[in-house]
Design a protein around this motif. Structure first.
Motif: not given
Ligand SMILES: [Zn+2]
Length: 279
Positions: A148-164, A187-191, A195-201
């Motif tokens: 889907r165009g993401a590269l999780p293999q390149h995310w930093p090892s510490w990457f643990a985002p707050r899941l909105v 405010t964040l809004v779902p857009t 992508t299925g989980g895209h959001m805007s600010v």
């Protein structure tokens, strides 16, 4: 509020990615096989000097993306569908420092979505709190995410985002939203769509709403035309998102800023609202 447009290199895509042709899976195929490339488009990130702390919207691309083998060879999109130009000095970290800001002072990094040209600069922010929609994060993990165009293999090892997880708090035409700042002005809004989980600010700056759109469309004109891009998997969902944003800009003075619109930085600087906005 001081807000910076920071360009982290540039990207060329197929014309039919900017505006899709066909239905269903044929749209993706049409996009890939299109022989016409766009001009090189900016990869913008946004830096907001908010009283509650520095906020960065998207992290742009990394210069590593120009090295062979950075992208998975088996995903045809990366071979056929995209060209990027990014110098090490284009990355978000050095660019923040050049503006007298430190990546370590960033409080929040909001990722509109996890495509490589929005998440590529993550490594510069080990001390920030990073926000991604729960849905986007789930879809971007593993091999499926690489499709889907993401590269999780390149995310930093510490990457643990707050899941909105969006709340049932309407924001204009959006039925759900997520308040980021105590002041209630970010405010964040779902857009979903691109992508299925895209959001805007959405940032309230005086009388004006500044809408950091990510990739909801590739330009303001395409938003107004209601033109869905050529990579969205569900056209109806993408259409509804464009409709919601159109509704917002019709009822509220709004500066609309897609990540790859060459006009975005000038509109931000001038606080130029979408034409037709009620003022
Ligand atoms: Zn994208």
């Amino acid at each position: 509020m001081r807000i910076h447009a920071v360009q982290t290199g540039q990207v060329a895509i197929k014309e039919r990615q900017r505006q899709g042709v066909g239905r269903g899976i044929a749209r993706q195929v049409n996009t890939l096989l299109d022989s016409r490339w766009t001009d090189f488009l900016p990869i913008y990130t946004w830096v907001i000097e908010h009283p509650e702390g520095l906020i960065v919207v998207d992290t742009g691309e990394t210069a590593r993306a120009t090295q062979p083998d950075y992208f998975p060879w088996w995903n045809p999109y990366f071979r056929l569908g995209v060209r990027e130009q990014v110098q090490p000095t284009d990355e978000i970290g050095p660019q923040l420092r050049a503006r007298g800001l430190s990546p370590d002072d960033v409080r929040w990094v909001v990722l509109t979505h996890l495509h490589t040209d929005h998440a590529g600069g993550l490594a510069h922010f080990p001390h920030a709190e990073i926000l991604v929609s729960r849905r986007e994060y789930a879809a971007a993990a593993g091999v499926a995410g690489q499709f889907r165009g993401a590269l999780p293999q390149h995310w930093p090892s510490w990457f643990a985002p707050r899941l909105v997880q969006f709340h049932a708090q309407p924001f204009g035409p959006f039925r759900q939203s997520y308040r980021l700042t105590n002041a209630g002005d970010v405010t964040l809004v779902p857009t979903p769509g691109h992508t299925g989980g895209h959001m805007s600010v959405c940032v309230q700056d005086g009388d004006v709403t500044i809408f950091f759109a990510g990739d909801t469309s590739y330009s303001e004109q395409l938003l107004l035309a209601g033109a869905v891009d050529g990579v969205s998997f569900d056209q109806a969902v993408a259409q509804q998102t464009l409709h919601n944003i159109q509704q917002l800009v019709r009822t509220t003075p709004t500066v609309y800023l897609p990540s790859h619109d060459p006009g975005s930085a000038a509109r931000l600087a001038a606080r130029q609202c979408v034409v037709g906005t009620a003022i």
